[in-house]
Scaffold this motif. Structure first.
Motif, PDB file in Angstrom:
ATOM      1  N   PHE A  20      54.410  24.279  51.035  1.00 47.84           N
ATOM      2  CA  PHE A  20      53.697  23.013  50.932  1.00 47.84           C
ATOM      3  C   PHE A  20      52.202  23.222  51.163  1.00 47.84           C
ATOM      4  O   PHE A  20      51.371  22.736  50.387  1.00 47.84           O
ATOM      5  CB  PHE A  20      54.245  22.007  51.956  1.00 47.84           C
ATOM      6  N   LEU A  21      51.853  23.941  52.227  1.00 45.83           N
ATOM      7  CA  LEU A  21      50.429  24.174  52.537  1.00 45.83           C
ATOM      8  C   LEU A  21      49.738  24.957  51.429  1.00 45.83           C
ATOM      9  O   LEU A  21      48.629  24.604  51.010  1.00 45.83           O
ATOM     10  CB  LEU A  21      50.293  24.904  53.866  1.00 45.83           C
ATOM     11  N   VAL A  26      46.139  25.051  46.685  1.00 47.33           N
ATOM     12  CA  VAL A  26      46.034  25.460  45.278  1.00 47.33           C
ATOM     13  C   VAL A  26      45.758  24.238  44.406  1.00 47.33           C
ATOM     14  O   VAL A  26      44.946  24.297  43.473  1.00 47.33           O
ATOM     15  CB  VAL A  26      47.308  26.210  44.816  1.00 47.33           C
ATOM     16  N   ALA A  27      46.407  23.114  44.717  1.00 48.75           N
ATOM     17  CA  ALA A  27      46.155  21.879  43.958  1.00 48.75           C
ATOM     18  C   ALA A  27      44.702  21.446  44.114  1.00 48.75           C
ATOM     19  O   ALA A  27      44.048  21.074  43.125  1.00 48.75           O
ATOM     20  CB  ALA A  27      47.101  20.772  44.421  1.00 48.75           C
ATOM     21  N   GLU A  28      44.190  21.482  45.338  1.00 48.37           N
ATOM     22  CA  GLU A  28      42.784  21.113  45.570  1.00 48.37           C
ATOM     23  C   GLU A  28      41.852  21.984  44.726  1.00 48.37           C
ATOM     24  O   GLU A  28      40.936  21.486  44.066  1.00 48.37           O
ATOM     25  CB  GLU A  28      42.424  21.247  47.054  1.00 48.37           C
ATOM     26  N   LEU A  29      42.095  23.286  44.745  1.00 49.72           N
ATOM     27  CA  LEU A  29      41.249  24.209  43.970  1.00 49.72           C
ATOM     28  C   LEU A  29      41.416  23.980  42.469  1.00 49.72           C
ATOM     29  O   LEU A  29      40.434  23.985  41.717  1.00 49.72           O
ATOM     30  CB  LEU A  29      41.600  25.656  44.316  1.00 49.72           C
ATOM     31  N   THR A  30      42.647  23.786  42.030  1.00 44.34           N
ATOM     32  CA  THR A  30      42.924  23.582  40.608  1.00 44.34           C
ATOM     33  C   THR A  30      42.294  22.291  40.108  1.00 44.34           C
ATOM     34  O   THR A  30      41.671  22.265  39.032  1.00 44.34           O
ATOM     35  CB  THR A  30      44.442  23.566  40.355  1.00 44.34           C
ATOM     36  N   PHE A  31      42.441  21.217  40.870  1.00 42.07           N
ATOM     37  CA  PHE A  31      41.853  19.942  40.463  1.00 42.07           C
ATOM     38  C   PHE A  31      40.337  20.060  40.361  1.00 42.07           C
ATOM     39  O   PHE A  31      39.727  19.547  39.421  1.00 42.07           O
ATOM     40  CB  PHE A  31      42.233  18.827  41.438  1.00 42.07           C
ATOM     41  N   THR A  32      39.734  20.744  41.308  1.00 43.67           N
ATOM     42  CA  THR A  32      38.283  20.941  41.285  1.00 43.67           C
ATOM     43  C   THR A  32      37.878  21.769  40.066  1.00 43.67           C
ATOM     44  O   THR A  32      36.927  21.423  39.358  1.00 43.67           O
ATOM     45  CB  THR A  32      37.809  21.633  42.575  1.00 43.67           C
ATOM     46  N   TYR A  33      38.598  22.846  39.812  1.00 38.69           N
ATOM     47  CA  TYR A  33      38.284  23.731  38.700  1.00 38.69           C
ATOM     48  C   TYR A  33      38.349  22.989  37.362  1.00 38.69           C
ATOM     49  O   TYR A  33      37.512  23.198  36.485  1.00 38.69           O
ATOM     50  CB  TYR A  33      39.239  24.931  38.698  1.00 38.69           C
ATOM     51  N   PHE A  34      39.342  22.135  37.192  1.00 43.58           N
ATOM     52  CA  PHE A  34      39.517  21.409  35.935  1.00 43.58           C
ATOM     53  C   PHE A  34      38.850  20.028  35.941  1.00 43.58           C
ATOM     54  O   PHE A  34      39.080  19.218  35.044  1.00 43.58           O
ATOM     55  CB  PHE A  34      41.002  21.270  35.595  1.00 43.58           C
ATOM     56  N   ASN A  35      38.030  19.781  36.934  1.00 43.00           N
ATOM     57  CA  ASN A  35      37.287  18.527  37.056  1.00 43.00           C
ATOM     58  C   ASN A  35      38.177  17.284  37.083  1.00 43.00           C
ATOM     59  O   ASN A  35      37.825  16.236  36.551  1.00 43.00           O
ATOM     60  CB  ASN A  35      36.243  18.389  35.938  1.00 43.00           C
ATOM     61  N   PHE A  36      39.360  17.415  37.695  1.00 43.03           N
ATOM     62  CA  PHE A  36      40.213  16.252  37.928  1.00 43.03           C
ATOM     63  C   PHE A  36      39.780  15.624  39.236  1.00 43.03           C
ATOM     64  O   PHE A  36      39.544  16.324  40.223  1.00 43.03           O
ATOM     65  CB  PHE A  36      41.689  16.638  38.032  1.00 43.03           C
ATOM     66  N   SER A  37      39.664  14.329  39.243  1.00 38.07           N
ATOM     67  CA  SER A  37      39.276  13.676  40.486  1.00 38.07           C
ATOM     68  C   SER A  37      40.520  13.106  41.165  1.00 38.07           C
ATOM     69  O   SER A  37      41.196  12.233  40.613  1.00 38.07           O
ATOM     70  CB  SER A  37      38.251  12.570  40.236  1.00 38.07           C
ATOM     71  N   ALA A  38      40.827  13.641  42.311  1.00 37.63           N
ATOM     72  CA  ALA A  38      41.951  13.150  43.107  1.00 37.63           C
ATOM     73  C   ALA A  38      41.508  13.186  44.559  1.00 37.63           C
ATOM     74  O   ALA A  38      40.914  14.164  45.017  1.00 37.63           O
ATOM     75  CB  ALA A  38      43.181  14.028  42.906  1.00 37.63           C
ATOM     76  N   SER A  39      41.798  12.121  45.260  1.00 36.98           N
ATOM     77  CA  SER A  39      41.468  12.081  46.687  1.00 36.98           C
ATOM     78  C   SER A  39      42.403  13.029  47.439  1.00 36.98           C
ATOM     79  O   SER A  39      43.407  13.499  46.897  1.00 36.98           O
ATOM     80  CB  SER A  39      41.621  10.660  47.223  1.00 36.98           C
ATOM     81  N   HIS A  40      42.084  13.300  48.693  1.00 37.29           N
ATOM     82  CA  HIS A  40      42.960  14.148  49.503  1.00 37.29           C
ATOM     83  C   HIS A  40      44.339  13.496  49.641  1.00 37.29           C
ATOM     84  O   HIS A  40      45.360  14.183  49.605  1.00 37.29           O
ATOM     85  CB  HIS A  40      42.345  14.392  50.883  1.00 37.29           C
ATOM     86  N   PHE A  44      47.801  15.091  48.388  1.00 37.63           N
ATOM     87  CA  PHE A  44      48.918  15.192  49.325  1.00 37.63           C
ATOM     88  C   PHE A  44      50.175  14.586  48.713  1.00 37.63           C
ATOM     89  O   PHE A  44      51.254  15.183  48.774  1.00 37.63           O
ATOM     90  CB  PHE A  44      48.564  14.485  50.641  1.00 37.63           C
ATOM     91  N   GLN A  45      50.054  13.430  48.097  1.00 38.08           N
ATOM     92  CA  GLN A  45      51.207  12.768  47.483  1.00 38.08           C
ATOM     93  C   GLN A  45      51.774  13.577  46.323  1.00 38.08           C
ATOM     94  O   GLN A  45      52.995  13.697  46.170  1.00 38.08           O
ATOM     95  CB  GLN A  45      50.820  11.359  47.023  1.00 38.08           C
ATOM     96  N   ILE A  46      50.895  14.124  45.499  1.00 40.82           N
ATOM     97  CA  ILE A  46      51.330  14.958  44.375  1.00 40.82           C
ATOM     98  C   ILE A  46      52.066  16.186  44.906  1.00 40.82           C
ATOM     99  O   ILE A  46      53.128  16.561  44.392  1.00 40.82           O
ATOM    100  CB  ILE A  46      50.128  15.362  43.489  1.00 40.82           C
TER     101      ILE A  46
END
Length: 74
Positions: A20-21, A26-40, A44-46
């Motif tokens: 999970f951690l 990895v999701a945080e880094l991936t979202f940033t890399y692909f310019n997806f905007s998702a809050s923390h 966490f929910q995803i």
């Protein structure tokens, strides 16, 4: 020597928690890399959804292999 139920539970718990951690970061880094905007919170929910899917997938495969082993299939 077989593994005790306590140790099996601890292994499963640590495997799930560490997965999970790792998935969260990895999701945080991936979202940033692909310019997806998702809050923390959204990240966490995803991560929770994918973790639950992974637990169900692992359970199904474990039951399939137990069935195969117990019934001499293959």
């Amino acid at each position: 020597m077989s593994q005790s139920r306590k140790h099996s539970f601890l292994e499963a718990l640590l495997n799930t928690a560490s997965g999970f951690l790792i998935s969260y970061f990895v999701a945080e880094l991936t979202f940033t890399y692909f310019n997806f905007s998702a809050s923390h919170k959204e990240t966490f929910q995803i991560t929770c959804i994918f973790t639950l899917v992974s637990i169900v997938r692992s359970y199904i495969w474990r039951r399939i292999f137990n069935y195969i082993h117990e019934n001499g299939v293959l």
